[in-house]
Design a protein around this motif. Structure first.
Motif, short mmCIF file in Angstrom:
data_model
loop_
_atom_site.label_atom_id
_atom_site.label_comp_id
_atom_site.label_asym_id
_atom_site.label_seq_id
_atom_site.Cartn_x
_atom_site.Cartn_y
_atom_site.Cartn_z
N GLN A 378 0.77 -1.17 -0.13
CA GLN A 378 -0.14 0.15 0.00
C GLN A 378 0.96 1.14 0.07
OE1 GLN A 378 -2.44 -0.66 3.49
NE2 GLN A 378 -3.84 -2.34 2.47
N VAL A 381 1.95 1.95 -3.42
CA VAL A 381 0.94 2.64 -4.19
C VAL A 381 0.77 4.01 -3.87
CG1 VAL A 381 -1.51 2.71 -4.66
CG2 VAL A 381 -0.07 0.41 -4.52
N LEU A 382 0.86 4.41 -2.81
CA LEU A 382 0.93 5.88 -2.33
C LEU A 382 1.96 6.68 -2.77
CD1 LEU A 382 -0.59 7.93 -0.50
CD2 LEU A 382 0.57 7.15 1.46
N THR A 384 3.64 6.16 -5.36
CA THR A 384 3.82 6.24 -7.01
C THR A 384 2.75 7.26 -7.12
OG1 THR A 384 4.05 3.93 -7.13
CG2 THR A 384 3.18 5.13 -9.04
N SER A 385 1.63 7.31 -6.41
CA SER A 385 0.46 8.47 -6.66
C SER A 385 1.06 9.69 -6.43
CB SER A 385 -0.57 7.96 -5.92
OG SER A 385 -1.22 6.91 -6.14
N VAL A 386 1.68 9.82 -5.25
CA VAL A 386 2.60 11.20 -4.98
C VAL A 386 3.49 11.75 -5.80
CG1 VAL A 386 4.21 12.25 -3.15
CG2 VAL A 386 1.96 10.83 -2.41
N GLN A 387 4.65 10.95 -6.33
CA GLN A 387 5.22 11.05 -7.41
C GLN A 387 4.48 11.73 -8.55
OE1 GLN A 387 7.37 7.48 -7.63
NE2 GLN A 387 9.04 8.07 -6.00
N ARG A 388 3.56 11.06 -9.39
CA ARG A 388 2.74 11.42 -10.32
C ARG A 388 2.16 12.80 -9.95
NH1 ARG A 388 -0.59 5.74 -11.66
NH2 ARG A 388 1.19 4.64 -12.58
N LEU A 389 1.91 13.15 -8.76
CA LEU A 389 0.95 14.46 -8.47
C LEU A 389 1.89 15.49 -8.53
CD1 LEU A 389 -1.57 15.95 -7.42
CD2 LEU A 389 -0.94 15.34 -5.25
#
Length: 394
Positions: A378, A381-382, A384-389
Protein backbone atom coordinates in the motif's frame (compact mmCIF):
# COMPACT_ATOMS: atom_id res chain seq x y z
CA UNK A 1 -65.55 -40.61 5.21
CA UNK A 2 -62.75 -38.09 4.97
CA UNK A 3 -61.04 -36.90 8.12
CA UNK A 4 -61.83 -33.29 8.87
CA UNK A 5 -58.88 -30.89 8.83
CA UNK A 6 -59.18 -28.33 11.58
CA UNK A 7 -58.52 -24.68 10.77
CA UNK A 8 -54.96 -23.66 11.24
CA UNK A 9 -55.45 -21.30 14.15
CA UNK A 10 -52.99 -18.95 15.76
CA UNK A 11 -51.89 -21.55 18.35
CA UNK A 12 -51.86 -24.64 16.11
CA UNK A 13 -49.24 -25.68 13.54
CA UNK A 14 -50.53 -28.43 11.29
CA UNK A 15 -47.78 -30.83 10.12
CA UNK A 16 -48.93 -30.77 6.50
CA UNK A 17 -47.67 -32.01 4.19
CA UNK A 18 -46.02 -34.91 6.01
CA UNK A 19 -42.32 -34.35 5.33
CA UNK A 20 -41.39 -37.89 6.38
CA UNK A 21 -43.02 -39.31 3.26
CA UNK A 22 -40.65 -37.91 0.59
CA UNK A 23 -37.77 -39.13 2.80
CA UNK A 24 -39.24 -42.65 2.69
CA UNK A 25 -39.67 -42.35 -1.09
CA UNK A 26 -36.05 -41.22 -1.39
CA UNK A 27 -34.81 -44.24 0.57
CA UNK A 28 -36.77 -46.52 -1.74
CA UNK A 29 -34.95 -44.98 -4.72
CA UNK A 30 -31.53 -45.89 -3.29
CA UNK A 31 -30.35 -49.41 -4.25
CA UNK A 32 -27.65 -49.31 -1.55
CA UNK A 33 -30.29 -48.72 1.13
CA UNK A 34 -32.09 -51.99 0.36
CA UNK A 35 -32.04 -53.01 4.03
CA UNK A 36 -34.26 -49.99 4.77
CA UNK A 37 -36.71 -50.61 1.93
CA UNK A 38 -39.30 -52.80 3.71
CA UNK A 39 -39.86 -50.33 6.57
CA UNK A 40 -39.75 -47.33 4.22
CA UNK A 41 -42.29 -48.88 1.85
CA UNK A 42 -44.66 -49.72 4.70
CA UNK A 43 -44.37 -46.24 6.25
CA UNK A 44 -44.83 -44.49 2.89
CA UNK A 45 -47.98 -46.42 2.03
CA UNK A 46 -49.42 -45.92 5.52
CA UNK A 47 -48.74 -42.17 5.37
CA UNK A 48 -50.34 -41.83 1.95
CA UNK A 49 -53.46 -43.64 3.15
CA UNK A 50 -53.66 -41.72 6.42
CA UNK A 51 -53.48 -38.33 4.71
CA UNK A 52 -55.62 -39.36 1.71
CA UNK A 53 -52.82 -38.35 -0.66
CA UNK A 54 -54.24 -39.18 -4.07
CA UNK A 55 -52.27 -36.43 -5.93
CA UNK A 56 -48.99 -37.52 -4.33
CA UNK A 57 -49.66 -41.21 -4.99
CA UNK A 58 -50.49 -40.37 -8.60
CA UNK A 59 -47.18 -38.48 -8.86
CA UNK A 60 -45.22 -41.46 -7.51
CA UNK A 61 -46.96 -43.90 -9.83
CA UNK A 62 -46.28 -41.68 -12.87
CA UNK A 63 -42.55 -42.31 -12.51
CA UNK A 64 -40.89 -44.63 -15.01
CA UNK A 65 -39.81 -46.78 -12.04
CA UNK A 66 -42.41 -46.36 -9.27
CA UNK A 67 -41.00 -46.86 -5.76
CA UNK A 68 -44.30 -48.13 -4.40
CA UNK A 69 -46.83 -50.80 -5.41
CA UNK A 70 -50.14 -49.96 -3.72
CA UNK A 71 -53.36 -51.96 -3.97
CA UNK A 72 -54.98 -51.37 -7.36
CA UNK A 73 -58.06 -49.70 -5.85
CA UNK A 74 -56.19 -47.35 -3.51
CA UNK A 75 -55.77 -44.42 -5.92
CA UNK A 76 -59.45 -44.31 -6.92
CA UNK A 77 -60.51 -44.65 -3.28
CA UNK A 78 -58.33 -41.73 -2.21
CA UNK A 79 -59.49 -39.61 -5.15
CA UNK A 80 -63.09 -40.14 -4.09
CA UNK A 81 -62.25 -39.12 -0.52
CA UNK A 82 -60.49 -36.00 -1.81
CA UNK A 83 -63.49 -35.08 -3.92
CA UNK A 84 -65.90 -35.49 -1.00
CA UNK A 85 -63.78 -33.47 1.43
CA UNK A 86 -63.05 -30.66 -1.04
CA UNK A 87 -66.77 -30.38 -1.78
CA UNK A 88 -67.44 -30.03 1.94
CA UNK A 89 -64.73 -27.38 2.28
CA UNK A 90 -66.08 -25.42 -0.70
CA UNK A 91 -69.56 -25.45 0.83
CA UNK A 92 -68.15 -24.26 4.14
CA UNK A 93 -66.30 -21.44 2.37
CA UNK A 94 -69.42 -20.38 0.46
CA UNK A 95 -71.42 -20.32 3.68
CA UNK A 96 -68.73 -18.19 5.38
CA UNK A 97 -68.71 -15.73 2.47
CA UNK A 98 -72.50 -15.38 2.54
CA UNK A 99 -73.28 -15.45 6.25
CA UNK A 100 -70.16 -14.94 8.34
CA UNK A 101 -67.34 -12.45 8.84
CA UNK A 102 -63.80 -11.99 7.57
CA UNK A 103 -62.26 -14.16 10.28
CA UNK A 104 -64.46 -17.13 9.38
CA UNK A 105 -63.72 -16.65 5.68
CA UNK A 106 -60.00 -16.61 6.40
CA UNK A 107 -60.29 -19.77 8.52
CA UNK A 108 -62.23 -21.56 5.76
CA UNK A 109 -59.69 -20.57 3.13
CA UNK A 110 -56.81 -21.78 5.28
CA UNK A 111 -58.59 -25.02 6.07
CA UNK A 112 -59.00 -25.71 2.36
CA UNK A 113 -55.37 -24.81 1.64
CA UNK A 114 -54.20 -27.02 4.51
CA UNK A 115 -56.13 -29.99 3.14
CA UNK A 116 -54.71 -29.48 -0.35
CA UNK A 117 -51.21 -29.32 1.16
CA UNK A 118 -51.92 -32.42 3.21
CA UNK A 119 -52.91 -34.53 0.18
CA UNK A 120 -49.86 -33.39 -1.82
CA UNK A 121 -51.57 -31.17 -4.38
CA UNK A 122 -48.72 -28.70 -4.77
CA UNK A 123 -50.10 -26.20 -7.30
CA UNK A 124 -53.63 -25.95 -5.91
CA UNK A 125 -52.34 -25.74 -2.34
CA UNK A 126 -50.04 -22.83 -3.19
CA UNK A 127 -52.85 -21.01 -5.00
CA UNK A 128 -55.20 -21.59 -2.07
CA UNK A 129 -52.65 -20.33 0.43
CA UNK A 130 -52.06 -17.24 -1.71
CA UNK A 131 -55.79 -16.47 -1.65
CA UNK A 132 -55.89 -17.10 2.10
CA UNK A 133 -52.89 -14.79 2.57
CA UNK A 134 -54.76 -11.95 0.86
CA UNK A 135 -57.80 -12.49 3.08
CA UNK A 136 -55.90 -12.85 6.36
CA UNK A 137 -55.33 -9.84 8.59
CA UNK A 138 -53.23 -11.07 11.52
CA UNK A 139 -49.46 -10.86 11.24
CA UNK A 140 -48.98 -14.17 13.03
CA UNK A 141 -51.42 -15.95 10.73
CA UNK A 142 -49.65 -14.56 7.67
CA UNK A 143 -46.33 -15.89 8.97
CA UNK A 144 -47.96 -19.29 9.52
CA UNK A 145 -49.21 -19.30 5.93
CA UNK A 146 -45.73 -18.48 4.61
CA UNK A 147 -44.20 -21.27 6.69
CA UNK A 148 -46.86 -23.67 5.37
CA UNK A 149 -45.81 -22.73 1.84
CA UNK A 150 -42.17 -23.34 2.79
CA UNK A 151 -43.13 -26.85 3.92
CA UNK A 152 -44.77 -27.46 0.56
CA UNK A 153 -41.48 -26.44 -1.04
CA UNK A 154 -39.55 -28.86 1.18
CA UNK A 155 -42.01 -31.66 0.42
CA UNK A 156 -41.69 -31.26 -3.34
CA UNK A 157 -38.00 -30.25 -3.36
CA UNK A 158 -38.71 -26.80 -4.85
CA UNK A 159 -35.98 -24.42 -3.68
CA UNK A 160 -37.58 -21.39 -5.37
CA UNK A 161 -40.74 -21.82 -3.30
CA UNK A 162 -38.67 -22.35 -0.15
CA UNK A 163 -36.39 -19.34 -0.57
CA UNK A 164 -39.09 -16.88 -1.69
CA UNK A 165 -41.41 -17.75 1.18
CA UNK A 166 -38.64 -17.76 3.77
CA UNK A 167 -37.74 -14.25 2.60
CA UNK A 168 -41.39 -13.16 2.80
CA UNK A 169 -41.75 -14.73 6.25
CA UNK A 170 -38.58 -12.98 7.42
CA UNK A 171 -40.03 -9.62 6.33
CA UNK A 172 -43.19 -10.34 8.33
CA UNK A 173 -41.22 -11.48 11.38
CA UNK A 174 -39.14 -8.30 11.24
CA UNK A 175 -42.37 -6.31 11.32
CA UNK A 176 -43.26 -7.80 14.68
CA UNK A 177 -43.47 -11.57 14.70
CA UNK A 178 -43.64 -13.26 18.10
CA UNK A 179 -40.78 -15.25 19.64
CA UNK A 180 -42.10 -18.69 18.70
CA UNK A 181 -42.58 -17.87 15.02
CA UNK A 182 -39.23 -16.09 14.88
CA UNK A 183 -37.59 -19.18 16.39
CA UNK A 184 -39.34 -21.57 14.03
CA UNK A 185 -38.35 -19.48 11.02
CA UNK A 186 -34.69 -19.84 12.06
CA UNK A 187 -35.11 -23.61 12.00
CA UNK A 188 -36.76 -23.50 8.57
CA UNK A 189 -34.05 -21.22 7.19
CA UNK A 190 -31.25 -23.27 8.74
CA UNK A 191 -32.60 -26.44 7.17
CA UNK A 192 -32.87 -24.71 3.79
CA UNK A 193 -29.30 -23.42 4.02
CA UNK A 194 -28.00 -26.93 4.72
CA UNK A 195 -29.90 -28.19 1.69
CA UNK A 196 -28.06 -25.68 -0.54
CA UNK A 197 -24.64 -26.47 1.00
CA UNK A 198 -24.34 -23.39 3.22
CA UNK A 199 -23.29 -25.39 6.28
CA UNK A 200 -21.75 -22.46 8.15
CA UNK A 201 -24.71 -20.09 8.21
CA UNK A 202 -27.22 -22.94 8.35
CA UNK A 203 -25.37 -24.53 11.27
CA UNK A 204 -25.33 -21.23 13.16
CA UNK A 205 -29.10 -20.91 12.83
CA UNK A 206 -29.73 -24.51 13.88
CA UNK A 207 -27.44 -24.26 16.91
CA UNK A 208 -29.11 -20.99 17.87
CA UNK A 209 -32.49 -22.72 18.09
CA UNK A 210 -31.59 -26.20 19.34
CA UNK A 211 -32.34 -25.48 23.01
CA UNK A 212 -35.71 -23.91 22.17
CA UNK A 213 -36.72 -26.05 19.19
CA UNK A 214 -40.47 -26.20 18.50
CA UNK A 215 -40.69 -26.82 14.73
CA UNK A 216 -41.69 -30.49 14.99
CA UNK A 217 -43.98 -30.02 11.98
CA UNK A 218 -40.80 -29.62 9.93
CA UNK A 219 -38.49 -32.29 11.34
CA UNK A 220 -38.29 -34.65 14.31
CA UNK A 221 -36.28 -33.34 17.25
CA UNK A 222 -33.65 -36.10 17.16
CA UNK A 223 -33.12 -35.55 13.44
CA UNK A 224 -32.82 -31.81 14.06
CA UNK A 225 -30.13 -32.29 16.72
CA UNK A 226 -28.32 -34.71 14.40
CA UNK A 227 -28.17 -32.00 11.74
CA UNK A 228 -26.86 -29.56 14.36
CA UNK A 229 -24.04 -32.00 15.15
CA UNK A 230 -23.15 -32.63 11.51
CA UNK A 231 -23.08 -28.92 10.68
CA UNK A 232 -21.29 -27.98 13.89
CA UNK A 233 -18.49 -30.53 13.55
CA UNK A 234 -17.78 -29.22 10.07
CA UNK A 235 -17.87 -25.49 10.76
CA UNK A 236 -16.94 -24.88 14.42
CA UNK A 237 -13.44 -24.25 15.71
CA UNK A 238 -12.11 -26.93 18.04
CA UNK A 239 -12.72 -24.89 21.21
CA UNK A 240 -16.31 -24.19 20.17
CA UNK A 241 -16.87 -27.81 19.20
CA UNK A 242 -16.40 -28.84 22.82
CA UNK A 243 -18.69 -26.12 24.18
CA UNK A 244 -21.50 -26.13 21.63
CA UNK A 245 -21.61 -29.76 20.52
CA UNK A 246 -19.81 -32.27 22.76
CA UNK A 247 -20.95 -30.70 26.07
CA UNK A 248 -24.35 -29.60 24.77
CA UNK A 249 -27.17 -31.07 26.92
CA UNK A 250 -29.24 -31.63 23.77
CA UNK A 251 -26.44 -33.63 22.11
CA UNK A 252 -25.67 -35.59 25.29
CA UNK A 253 -29.35 -36.58 25.47
CA UNK A 254 -29.31 -37.62 21.80
CA UNK A 255 -26.22 -39.87 21.93
CA UNK A 256 -27.99 -42.95 23.38
CA UNK A 257 -30.43 -42.81 20.42
CA UNK A 258 -27.77 -42.03 17.79
CA UNK A 259 -24.50 -43.59 19.06
CA UNK A 260 -22.79 -43.18 15.67
CA UNK A 261 -22.29 -39.49 16.42
CA UNK A 262 -20.34 -39.85 19.66
CA UNK A 263 -17.11 -41.22 18.14
CA UNK A 264 -17.45 -38.74 15.28
CA UNK A 265 -17.41 -35.73 17.60
CA UNK A 266 -15.07 -37.02 20.28
CA UNK A 267 -12.41 -38.44 17.98
CA UNK A 268 -11.97 -35.17 16.10
CA UNK A 269 -11.79 -33.16 19.31
CA UNK A 270 -9.36 -35.62 20.95
CA UNK A 271 -7.22 -35.83 17.77
CA UNK A 272 -7.81 -39.58 17.41
CA UNK A 273 -7.69 -39.41 13.64
CA UNK A 274 -7.79 -43.13 12.76
CA UNK A 275 -11.01 -43.43 14.79
CA UNK A 276 -12.28 -40.24 13.20
CA UNK A 277 -11.79 -41.58 9.66
CA UNK A 278 -13.71 -44.73 10.55
CA UNK A 279 -16.51 -42.76 12.19
CA UNK A 280 -16.64 -40.41 9.18
CA UNK A 281 -17.32 -43.42 6.95
CA UNK A 282 -20.07 -44.51 9.35
CA UNK A 283 -21.62 -41.05 9.33
CA UNK A 284 -21.57 -41.06 5.54
CA UNK A 285 -23.30 -44.44 5.44
CA UNK A 286 -25.92 -43.79 8.12
CA UNK A 287 -26.58 -40.04 8.04
CA UNK A 288 -25.51 -38.56 4.70
CA UNK A 289 -26.26 -41.00 1.88
CA UNK A 290 -29.71 -42.07 3.17
CA UNK A 291 -30.77 -38.45 3.73
CA UNK A 292 -32.88 -36.71 1.10
CA UNK A 293 -31.54 -33.40 2.40
CA UNK A 294 -27.83 -34.24 2.60
CA UNK A 295 -27.14 -37.07 0.15
CA UNK A 296 -26.30 -34.70 -2.70
CA UNK A 297 -23.67 -33.08 -0.44
CA UNK A 298 -22.19 -36.33 0.93
CA UNK A 299 -18.96 -36.25 -1.11
CA UNK A 300 -18.47 -32.56 -0.38
CA UNK A 301 -19.03 -33.10 3.35
CA UNK A 302 -16.60 -36.04 3.57
CA UNK A 303 -13.98 -34.11 1.60
CA UNK A 304 -14.27 -31.04 3.83
CA UNK A 305 -14.03 -33.14 6.99
CA UNK A 306 -10.86 -34.84 5.72
CA UNK A 307 -9.35 -31.44 4.99
CA UNK A 308 -10.30 -30.25 8.47
CA UNK A 309 -8.71 -33.28 10.11
CA UNK A 310 -5.50 -33.00 8.06
CA UNK A 311 -5.26 -29.29 8.80
CA UNK A 312 -5.84 -29.84 12.53
CA UNK A 313 -2.96 -32.31 12.75
CA UNK A 314 -0.54 -30.43 10.52
CA UNK A 315 -0.95 -27.09 12.29
CA UNK A 316 0.82 -28.60 15.32
CA UNK A 317 4.02 -29.45 13.42
CA UNK A 318 6.56 -27.84 11.14
CA UNK A 319 7.05 -31.20 9.50
CA UNK A 320 5.87 -34.77 9.97
CA UNK A 321 6.95 -37.95 8.27
CA UNK A 322 4.56 -39.50 5.82
CA UNK A 323 4.70 -42.75 7.79
CA UNK A 324 3.64 -41.07 11.03
CA UNK A 325 0.87 -39.24 9.20
CA UNK A 326 -0.41 -42.48 7.70
CA UNK A 327 -0.25 -44.21 11.07
CA UNK A 328 -2.20 -41.39 12.68
CA UNK A 329 -5.04 -41.66 10.14
CA UNK A 330 -4.88 -45.42 9.68
CA UNK A 331 -4.42 -45.29 5.89
CA UNK A 332 -1.77 -46.33 3.38
CA UNK A 333 0.94 -44.05 1.99
CA UNK A 334 -0.44 -44.22 -1.54
CA UNK A 335 -3.85 -42.99 -0.40
CA UNK A 336 -2.36 -40.28 1.83
CA UNK A 337 -0.03 -39.01 -0.91
CA UNK A 338 -2.85 -38.77 -3.44
CA UNK A 339 -5.27 -37.18 -0.96
CA UNK A 340 -2.83 -34.55 0.30
CA UNK A 341 -1.59 -33.77 -3.22
CA UNK A 342 -5.13 -33.04 -4.38
CA UNK A 343 -5.86 -30.71 -1.48
CA UNK A 344 -2.48 -28.96 -1.69
CA UNK A 345 -2.93 -28.33 -5.43
CA UNK A 346 -6.37 -26.85 -4.73
CA UNK A 347 -4.91 -24.49 -2.13
CA UNK A 348 -6.82 -26.11 0.73
CA UNK A 349 -3.80 -27.21 2.78
CA UNK A 350 -0.72 -25.08 3.55
CA UNK A 351 1.93 -27.75 3.23
CA UNK A 352 4.18 -29.49 0.74
CA UNK A 353 5.29 -33.09 0.26
CA UNK A 354 8.98 -33.98 0.17
CA UNK A 355 8.76 -37.38 -1.49
CA UNK A 356 12.55 -37.89 -1.45
CA UNK A 357 12.72 -37.70 2.36
CA UNK A 358 9.18 -38.92 2.96
CA UNK A 359 8.20 -35.77 4.86
CA UNK A 360 5.23 -33.40 4.81
CA UNK A 361 6.30 -29.84 5.60
CA UNK A 362 3.83 -27.19 6.70
CA UNK A 363 3.85 -23.70 5.24
CA UNK A 364 1.89 -21.83 7.85
CA UNK A 365 1.14 -18.29 6.73
CA UNK A 366 2.57 -15.77 9.15
CA UNK A 367 -0.13 -13.20 9.90
CA UNK A 368 2.42 -10.60 11.05
CA UNK A 369 4.47 -10.92 7.86
CA UNK A 370 1.33 -10.81 5.76
CA UNK A 371 0.28 -7.52 7.38
CA UNK A 372 3.78 -6.11 6.87
CA UNK A 373 3.72 -7.03 3.19
CA UNK A 374 0.30 -5.45 2.80
CA UNK A 375 1.53 -2.19 4.37
CA UNK A 376 4.59 -2.13 2.12
CA UNK A 377 2.44 -2.75 -0.96
CA UNK A 378 0.00 0.00 0.00
CA UNK A 379 2.92 2.32 0.73
CA UNK A 380 4.35 1.70 -2.77
CA UNK A 381 0.98 2.57 -4.31
CA UNK A 382 0.74 5.76 -2.24
CA UNK A 383 4.33 6.78 -3.09
CA UNK A 384 3.69 6.26 -6.80
CA UNK A 385 0.55 8.41 -6.61
CA UNK A 386 2.46 11.22 -4.79
CA UNK A 387 5.23 11.17 -7.43
CA UNK A 388 2.69 11.45 -10.25
CA UNK A 389 0.98 14.33 -8.46
CA UNK A 390 4.30 16.17 -7.95
CA UNK A 391 5.02 15.90 -11.69
CA UNK A 392 1.63 17.42 -12.52
CA UNK A 393 2.09 20.28 -10.02
CA UNK A 394 5.71 20.89 -11.12
Amino acid sequence: MATTVQPTGEETVQPFPNLKLPQHAFVLEQPKASSLHPDASKALLAGIEADEMAPYLSLLLSSSSPVISPPSSLLSTLQEKNKTELTRLEEKLEDAEKNLGETEISDALREKASYLARIGDKDDALKAYQVALEKTAGLGSKIDIRLSMVRIGFFHGDHDIISSNIAAAQTLVDEGGDWDRRNRLKAYNGLHLLSIRNFKQGGELLLDTVSTFTATELIDYDDFVTLCVLAGVMTLERRDLKKKIIDSPEVIALIPNVPTLKDFCDSLYKCEYATFFKSLATVEEHHLLPSRLLSVHARYYVREMRIKAYGQLLESYRSVTMKNLCDAFGVGEEFMDADLSRFIAAGRLNCSIDRVNGVVETNRPDAKNARYEAVVKQGDVLLTSVQRLSRVIG
